[in-house]
Design a protein around this motif. Structure first.
Motif, PDB file in Angstrom:
ATOM      1  N   UNK A  82       0.818  -1.212   0.000  1.00 55.86           N
ATOM      2  CA  UNK A  82       0.000   0.000   0.000  1.00 55.86           C
ATOM      3  C   UNK A  82       0.855   1.267   0.000  1.00 55.86           C
ATOM      4  N   UNK A  83       1.981   1.224   0.688  1.00 54.88           N
ATOM      5  CA  UNK A  83       2.812   2.425   0.823  1.00 54.88           C
ATOM      6  C   UNK A  83       3.575   2.751  -0.452  1.00 54.88           C
ATOM      7  N   UNK A  84       4.011   1.736  -1.189  1.00 50.03           N
ATOM      8  CA  UNK A  84       4.903   1.963  -2.323  1.00 50.03           C
ATOM      9  C   UNK A  84       4.330   2.856  -3.419  1.00 50.03           C
ATOM     10  N   UNK A  85       3.103   2.644  -3.915  1.00 47.05           N
ATOM     11  CA  UNK A  85       2.602   3.526  -4.981  1.00 47.05           C
ATOM     12  C   UNK A  85       2.522   4.991  -4.556  1.00 47.05           C
ATOM     13  N   UNK A  86       2.259   5.234  -3.274  1.00 45.47           N
ATOM     14  CA  UNK A  86       2.136   6.602  -2.804  1.00 45.47           C
ATOM     15  C   UNK A  86       3.456   7.347  -2.883  1.00 45.47           C
ATOM     16  N   UNK A  87       4.553   6.618  -2.843  1.00 43.37           N
ATOM     17  CA  UNK A  87       5.876   7.242  -2.980  1.00 43.37           C
ATOM     18  C   UNK A  87       6.118   7.712  -4.410  1.00 43.37           C
ATOM     19  N   UNK A  88       5.247   7.325  -5.325  1.00 43.98           N
ATOM     20  CA  UNK A  88       5.353   7.742  -6.722  1.00 43.98           C
ATOM     21  C   UNK A  88       4.180   8.652  -7.127  1.00 43.98           C
ATOM     22  N   UNK A  92      -3.109   4.473  -3.760  1.00 46.09           N
ATOM     23  CA  UNK A  92      -3.176   3.063  -3.359  1.00 46.09           C
ATOM     24  C   UNK A  92      -4.366   2.920  -2.419  1.00 46.09           C
ATOM     25  N   UNK A  93      -5.328   2.118  -2.814  1.00 47.24           N
ATOM     26  CA  UNK A  93      -6.585   2.028  -2.078  1.00 47.24           C
ATOM     27  C   UNK A  93      -6.898   0.571  -1.765  1.00 47.24           C
ATOM     28  N   UNK A 164      -8.749 -17.656   1.746  1.00 48.89           N
ATOM     29  CA  UNK A 164      -7.683 -18.179   2.602  1.00 48.89           C
ATOM     30  C   UNK A 164      -6.546 -17.158   2.764  1.00 48.89           C
ATOM     31  N   UNK A 165      -6.449 -16.237   1.835  1.00 49.57           N
ATOM     32  CA  UNK A 165      -5.455 -15.167   1.931  1.00 49.57           C
ATOM     33  C   UNK A 165      -5.945 -13.976   2.716  1.00 49.57           C
ATOM     34  N   UNK A 166      -7.124 -14.089   3.324  1.00 49.54           N
ATOM     35  CA  UNK A 166      -7.667 -12.995   4.127  1.00 49.54           C
ATOM     36  C   UNK A 166      -8.548 -12.042   3.358  1.00 49.54           C
ATOM     37  N   UNK A 167      -8.897 -12.385   2.118  1.00 56.26           N
ATOM     38  CA  UNK A 167      -9.752 -11.536   1.269  1.00 56.26           C
ATOM     39  C   UNK A 167      -9.175 -10.130   1.135  1.00 56.26           C
ATOM     40  N   UNK A 168      -7.850 -10.067   0.964  1.00 50.46           N
ATOM     41  CA  UNK A 168      -7.160  -8.773   0.855  1.00 50.46           C
ATOM     42  C   UNK A 168      -6.990  -8.401  -0.608  1.00 50.46           C
ATOM     43  N   UNK A 169      -7.288  -7.129  -0.926  1.00 50.84           N
ATOM     44  CA  UNK A 169      -7.168  -6.645  -2.302  1.00 50.84           C
ATOM     45  C   UNK A 169      -6.950  -5.143  -2.301  1.00 50.84           C
ATOM     46  N   UNK A 170      -6.345  -4.639  -3.356  1.00 55.52           N
ATOM     47  CA  UNK A 170      -6.111  -3.209  -3.485  1.00 55.52           C
ATOM     48  C   UNK A 170      -6.078  -2.819  -4.959  1.00 55.52           C
ATOM     49  N   UNK A 171      -6.284  -1.533  -5.216  1.00 58.69           N
ATOM     50  CA  UNK A 171      -6.124  -0.999  -6.568  1.00 58.69           C
ATOM     51  C   UNK A 171      -5.092   0.112  -6.526  1.00 58.69           C
ATOM     52  N   UNK A 172      -4.422   0.309  -7.642  1.00 61.41           N
ATOM     53  CA  UNK A 172      -3.475   1.404  -7.823  1.00 61.41           C
ATOM     54  C   UNK A 172      -3.987   2.242  -8.977  1.00 61.41           C
ATOM     55  N   UNK A 178     -10.978   7.861  -9.142  1.00 60.19           N
ATOM     56  CA  UNK A 178     -11.690   7.348  -7.977  1.00 60.19           C
ATOM     57  C   UNK A 178     -11.949   5.850  -8.122  1.00 60.19           C
ATOM     58  N   UNK A 179     -11.658   5.067  -7.098  1.00 60.63           N
ATOM     59  CA  UNK A 179     -12.096   3.668  -7.137  1.00 60.63           C
ATOM     60  C   UNK A 179     -13.613   3.604  -7.272  1.00 60.63           C
ATOM     61  N   UNK A 180     -14.095   2.627  -7.995  1.00 62.05           N
ATOM     62  CA  UNK A 180     -15.535   2.492  -8.199  1.00 62.05           C
ATOM     63  C   UNK A 180     -16.263   2.278  -6.879  1.00 62.05           C
ATOM     64  N   UNK A 181     -15.592   1.661  -5.914  1.00 60.15           N
ATOM     65  CA  UNK A 181     -16.237   1.298  -4.642  1.00 60.15           C
ATOM     66  C   UNK A 181     -15.760   2.165  -3.481  1.00 60.15           C
ATOM     67  N   UNK A 182     -15.151   3.308  -3.787  1.00 58.61           N
ATOM     68  CA  UNK A 182     -14.542   4.125  -2.732  1.00 58.61           C
ATOM     69  C   UNK A 182     -15.577   4.607  -1.718  1.00 58.61           C
ATOM     70  N   UNK A 183     -15.194   4.564  -0.444  1.00 58.17           N
ATOM     71  CA  UNK A 183     -15.972   5.279   0.567  1.00 58.17           C
ATOM     72  C   UNK A 183     -15.141   6.481   1.005  1.00 58.17           C
ATOM     73  N   UNK A 184     -15.815   7.505   1.480  1.00 56.45           N
ATOM     74  CA  UNK A 184     -15.186   8.800   1.715  1.00 56.45           C
ATOM     75  C   UNK A 184     -13.984   8.722   2.662  1.00 56.45           C
ATOM     76  N   UNK A 185     -14.168   8.129   3.817  1.00 57.97           N
ATOM     77  CA  UNK A 185     -13.104   8.116   4.823  1.00 57.97           C
ATOM     78  C   UNK A 185     -11.875   7.372   4.327  1.00 57.97           C
ATOM     79  N   UNK A 186     -12.069   6.193   3.775  1.00 54.44           N
ATOM     80  CA  UNK A 186     -10.931   5.397   3.304  1.00 54.44           C
ATOM     81  C   UNK A 186     -10.221   6.080   2.151  1.00 54.44           C
ATOM     82  N   UNK A 187     -10.984   6.704   1.264  1.00 53.12           N
ATOM     83  CA  UNK A 187     -10.375   7.387   0.127  1.00 53.12           C
ATOM     84  C   UNK A 187      -9.530   8.568   0.586  1.00 53.12           C
ATOM     85  N   UNK A 188     -10.054   9.377   1.504  1.00 53.05           N
ATOM     86  CA  UNK A 188      -9.298  10.526   1.980  1.00 53.05           C
ATOM     87  C   UNK A 188      -8.031  10.097   2.710  1.00 53.05           C
ATOM     88  N   UNK A 189      -8.105   8.994   3.432  1.00 52.59           N
ATOM     89  CA  UNK A 189      -6.907   8.470   4.086  1.00 52.59           C
ATOM     90  C   UNK A 189      -5.870   8.081   3.045  1.00 52.59           C
TER      91      UNK A 189
END
Length: 307
Positions: A82-88, A92-93, A164-172, A178-189
């Motif tokens: 999550x941190x790496x794309x933000x350095x560019x 990262x959501x 089994x992987x914890x249902x973890x996913x992200x978009x760059x 805007x992510x299609x599924x963005x919620x306000x708080x998470x997006x602003x973070x």
């Protein structure tokens, strides 16, 4: 004083998950994403490079290895993914752990990074892959995975390994998208992560996109105004803070930041009025009291200069 706001690369069989409503209604989708082969536990850097190139940053997996690959773990940590794309300057959501959200992002043309466990729960084989398409009519999902580009996997198999992987996913995404599924708080973070790395123009585009999605958002408005202030565009910053004081009359932070902006513009009387309003709302804030002191000192200095 300006204040801020917010801001291992075989499977145990388990019962198939029930098909979600969106999975049966989303059309077939193919996203054109470059492919990098993933070898020697390098699925994290390879997957991230593919996602970042699609978002507009030309980069190769070996350029990300030092940031993403942890030799002792023979893999990549999610927090660093999550941190790496933000350095560019990229957004990262992290998605909610819901298949519907994942499918909606892919349908919107956003490739999705997922973490799978290709082994057993008690003997995991962690693996990052990039979803590049959907074939609902064939009940399959398409991934850049391992050494195979656009690999077709049965949806039921994907769900099991993803869960089994914890249902973890992200978009760059590129800043301003805007992510299609963005919620306000998470997006602003997520946007604040771009801002923290000094990509002020990119953060500004993203905050303005948030304002388009959530017009009444105090966090998006403050983020936009703060970026304008940091860029030295004081008139635009002042106008944005002023509008926020009207739409959010109890937002002491907006009055404080407007006072600081007026102070920088030499508008001492206006600055004093605004900081007094901030203190009336929140009389115990050390930050607002400090701004008041700065305004009063500036006024005193100006009077002496005119003697």
């Amino acid at each position: 004083m300006l204040g801020l706001l917010i801001s291992g690369c075989g499977a145990k069989q388990i019962a198939d998950s029930p098909r979600t409503a969106s999975a049966s209604t989303i059309s077939s989708t193919t996203i054109d994403v470059p492919f990098y082969s993933q070898q020697n536990y390098q699925c994290g850097p390879a997957t991230m490079a593919m996602a970042m190139v699609h978002a507009g940053v030309e980069i190769a997996p070996d350029q990300l290895e030092s940031a993403l690959f942890t030799p002792g773990l023979k893999g990549s940590l999610q927090v660093e993914m999550l941190a790496t794309p933000r350095r560019f300057g990229l957004l990262a959501y992290q998605l909610k752990p819901e298949l519907d959200d994942l499918l909606q992002e892919v349908a919107a043309g956003h490739p999705v990074i997922v973490l799978q466990n290709l082994g057993l729960t008690i003997a995991p084989r962690w693996h990052y892959a990039l979803i590049t398409g959907l074939r609902p009519d064939q009940d399959t999902i398409i991934l850049h995975s391992g050494e195979i580009a656009n690999y077709s996997m049965p949806m039921s198999t994907f769900e099991r390994t993803w869960q089994r992987g914890g249902s973890w996913a992200m978009v760059v995404l590129a800043a301003g998208d805007l992510p299609a599924t963005a919620d306000e708080k998470s997006y602003l973070t997520a946007v604040s992560g771009i801002e923290a790395h000094g990509f002020l123009r990119a953060a500004l585009r993203s905050y303005q996109a948030a304002i388009s999605r959530w017009p009444e958002s105090l966090g998006a408005g403050m983020g936009s105004a703060n970026c304008l202030y940091a860029l030295g565009e004081l008139e635009q910053a002042a106008n944005t803070y002023l509008q926020l004081t009207k739409t959010h009359p109890d937002a002491a932070c907006a009055f404080n930041n407007l006072a600081q902006t007026y102070l920088d513009q030499g508008r001492h009387s206006d600055a004093l009025a605004m900081i007094r309003q901030a203190i009336a709302i929140d009389p115990h804030s050390p930050l607002y009291l400090l701004t008041l002191t700065e305004v009063e000192q500036a006024q005193t200095k100006k009077r002496y200069q005119h003697l």
